[in-house]
Design an enzyme around this catalytic site. Structure first.
Site, PDB file in Angstrom:
ATOM      1  N   ASP A  44      42.546  41.218  36.908  1.00  0.00           N
ATOM      2  CA  ASP A  44      42.199  39.811  37.129  1.00  0.00           C
ATOM      3  C   ASP A  44      41.125  39.315  36.152  1.00  0.00           C
ATOM      4  OD1 ASP A  44      43.858  40.127  39.280  1.00  0.00           O
ATOM      5  OD2 ASP A  44      42.482  39.253  40.735  1.00  0.00           O
ATOM      6  N   HIS A  92      39.699  44.545  37.267  1.00  0.00           N
ATOM      7  CA  HIS A  92      39.324  43.343  36.514  1.00  0.00           C
ATOM      8  C   HIS A  92      39.151  43.679  35.035  1.00  0.00           C
ATOM      9  CE1 HIS A  92      38.067  42.444  40.645  1.00  0.00           C
ATOM     10  NE2 HIS A  92      38.294  41.184  40.345  1.00  0.00           N
TER      11      HIS A  92
END
Ligand SMILES: [Zn+2]
Length: 282
Positions: A95, A241
């Site tokens: 992400d 992430h």
């Protein structure tokens, strides 16, 4: 004879005059920065058009897979349904990127391990680094929408929510040629969240996660590995992430996560692949 010429007195340099100068300078500098940024983005857009095949040719990529989301999942929220239907497959999701510091390293690791993942990208970041989106797509990864600016605000009107979703989707389509049909709301917000409601109406599958890697600034690589593979089950979706800052520990952990999961008998697939598997399962 002549009246003595007297030079008119200069107006006193007061604060208002100085303020005007300062304000004007700020406006001019801001305009210059914005124009330079746009020019940079346009330049990147034109240069990436030629880049893609150099990756595809140079890399030992696994065979291509179908990255379309089955329409049966449009508008649905997807989190742990895979656990009921999928035995040996798990998803890596990244992400908040792309980030010029971390995304290339993530892509290098995935390429070296011949693993495909799903990237939920932030539109504002994608606008700055379209080449990274293109590279990820060219290397077979799935690209999902993660809003335009990852706002923390929970409440917004529908017009603003639609702008967050649509602007990012349009940009991803411009870069990859394919409109995304995966959406992950910022902070995983689903209930009564305007952006998620809009994304559902736009025929997106809303994809959350089942395993949080905890790859924050304070986590060690070993902790991240343990969080990811300590209790891994078929159908799990791992949240990592590649965006913004402090992902060094995640980068160190990623090869170990892949190795440990594969040693446990798991195979990595993209989210659309897992959705297709679920669609086909009895
Ligand atoms: Zn996020």
């Amino acid at each position: 004879m002549f009246a003595r010429f007297e030079r008119p007195e200069r107006p006193a340099e007061g604060a208002p005059c100085l303020w005007w100068k300062v304000s004007l300078s700020i406006v001019i500098i801001s305009a210059a920065v914005i124009l330079a940024d746009e020019a940079y983005v346009c330049h990147k857009k034109t240069t990436i058009q030629r880049a893609p095949d150099q990756y595809a040719q140079a890399l030992p990529l696994p065979p291509p897979v179908d990255r379309r989301v089955p329409p049966v999942f449009y508008g649905k929220v997807f989190r742990s349904q895979g656990r009921r239907h999928v035995d040996h497959e798990v998803c890596l999701t990244f992400d908040d990127g792309p980030s010029p510091t971390f995304t290339p390293a993530v892509l290098d690791i995935l390429r070296a391990k011949r693993v495909r993942a799903t990237f939920f990208v932030v539109g504002r970041q994608a606008r700055r680094h379209p080449d990274l989106i293109y590279r990820a797509y060219a290397e077979g990864h799935a690209i999902g929408n993660h809003s335009w600016n990852h706002t923390r605000r929970r409440w917004m009107n529908l017009r603003e929510a639609a702008a967050q979703v649509d602007k990012t989707a349009k940009l991803i389509e411009e870069i990859t040629g394919v409109r995304p049909t995966l959406f992950r709301p910022p902070f995983g917000r689903v209930r009564n969240y305007p952006m998620t409601n809009v994304a559902r109406f736009r025929y997106n599958a809303i994809v959350l996660w089942t395993v949080d890697s905890g790859d924050s600034a304070h986590a060690s690589a070993q902790e991240i590995v343990q969080n990811c593979v300590g209790h891994l089950r078929g159908g799990d979706i791992i949240l990592l992430h590649d965006g913004v800052t402090h992902r060094e520990a995640m980068l160190k952990a990623l090869p170990q996560i892949i190795d440990a999961a594969q040693a446990q008998g798991f195979r990595f697939v993209t989210v659309p692949e897992m959705l297709r598997e679920i669609e086909c399962s009895p």
